[in-house]
Design an enzyme around this catalytic site. Sequence first.
Site, PDB file in Angstrom:
ATOM      1  CE  LYS A  84      36.415  49.803  41.754  1.00  0.00           C
ATOM      2  NZ  LYS A  84      35.052  49.159  42.549  1.00  0.00           N
TER       3      LYS A  84
ATOM      4  CG  ASP B   2      45.762  54.708  55.838  1.00  0.00           C
ATOM      5  OD1 ASP B   2      45.309  53.684  57.453  1.00  0.00           O
ATOM      6  OD2 ASP B   2      46.192  56.096  55.338  1.00  0.00           O
TER       7      ASP B   2
ATOM      8  CE1 TYR C  55      47.633  56.697  51.265  1.00  0.00           C
ATOM      9  CE2 TYR C  55      48.472  56.326  52.993  1.00  0.00           C
ATOM     10  CZ  TYR C  55      47.188  56.394  52.763  1.00  0.00           C
ATOM     11  OH  TYR C  55      45.855  56.912  53.307  1.00  0.00           O
TER      12      TYR C  55
ATOM     13  CG  ASP D 174      33.467  48.450  45.760  1.00  0.00           C
ATOM     14  OD1 ASP D 174      34.642  48.062  45.432  1.00  0.00           O
ATOM     15  OD2 ASP D 174      32.449  48.668  44.655  1.00  0.00           O
TER      16      ASP D 174
END
Length: 333
Positions: free
Chosen positions: A170, A227, A123, A203
């Site tokens: 991740k 987000d 971002y 995930d």
Amino acid sequence: MYNITLIPGDGIGPEVAEAAKSVIEATGVKIRWETVNAGIDVLAKEGILVPDKVFESLEKTRIALKGPITTPIGSGFKSINVMLRKKYDLFSNIRPIKAIPGIAVPFQNVDLVIFRENTEDLYIGVEKTIDEGTAEAIKRITREGSLRIIKAAFAYAHQNHKSKVTVVHKANIMKLTDGLFLQCAREVSKDYPHIQLQEVIVDNMCMQLVMNPSQFQVIVTTNLYGDILSDLCAGLVGGLGVVPGANLGKDMAVFEAVHGSAPDIAGKNIANPVAMILTGAMMLHYLGESDKSYSIYKAVETTILEGKFVTKDLDGSASTKDMTNAIIENISL
């Protein structure tokens, strides 16, 4: 007497902002509102999306209640929300996700809080074109940025007697960026031996949330994952219309509902005011008015459970003003 900046926004913003203001005032808390505005309506009238008076007010009061604002589509316009977060280093985006009795959702015992890092990750908006068929974006994670949001999450868990903080990452693929965030979480957790650190890959986190969300208490993660997970979690409890939010920095706080400006229903007096009202309750808690804050939460719960004055998205037929008045009637002072 508290001095607070009120930014109504556009679309349904002015309606739900007025609802929140009315409910807050009904608690008896004394507030001097300094109303300034930004957004597409201001752009049309004044030729500027965010007038200087908005910044001047924020820098004076250091706290704001903000309605939703539309980001115009087209070159040169950046998200006002992202701009404010960067300009004032509002690094901590906090979104409580709690099931409200009376809303028909699959899980009735959801009660968690998401701490989303607010200033880094993809971002930062640094992108470039490599060639005609290739574009590249920079994912930036810093030790300083990671530590402060993770410390905020653990401090909240400690203060609110939570036994577990879940860090979402991740790092199995992005070993340097997400790896740094994960390492910072492990370091901070050593200062809180009574709080379990749970590490979950993003995930898998999405799957776990839709299968058994009640297993989570406090979630801390990077900007992009935060987000996505915030909206996913909102869906677990009835949607963005019932979820409050806050952006906190060292010495400034901007409280805003997480939903959009919904221009298609603006001015029709049918918007759900709950998210904005609960955002106001969050603001009161931040100010130390915990009893007043709790009275709003309970009034919202009572109103929804009664089911007589709720908006269409909550399977009712009440107007924005009718629901707001019902919540005010249910406030116990």
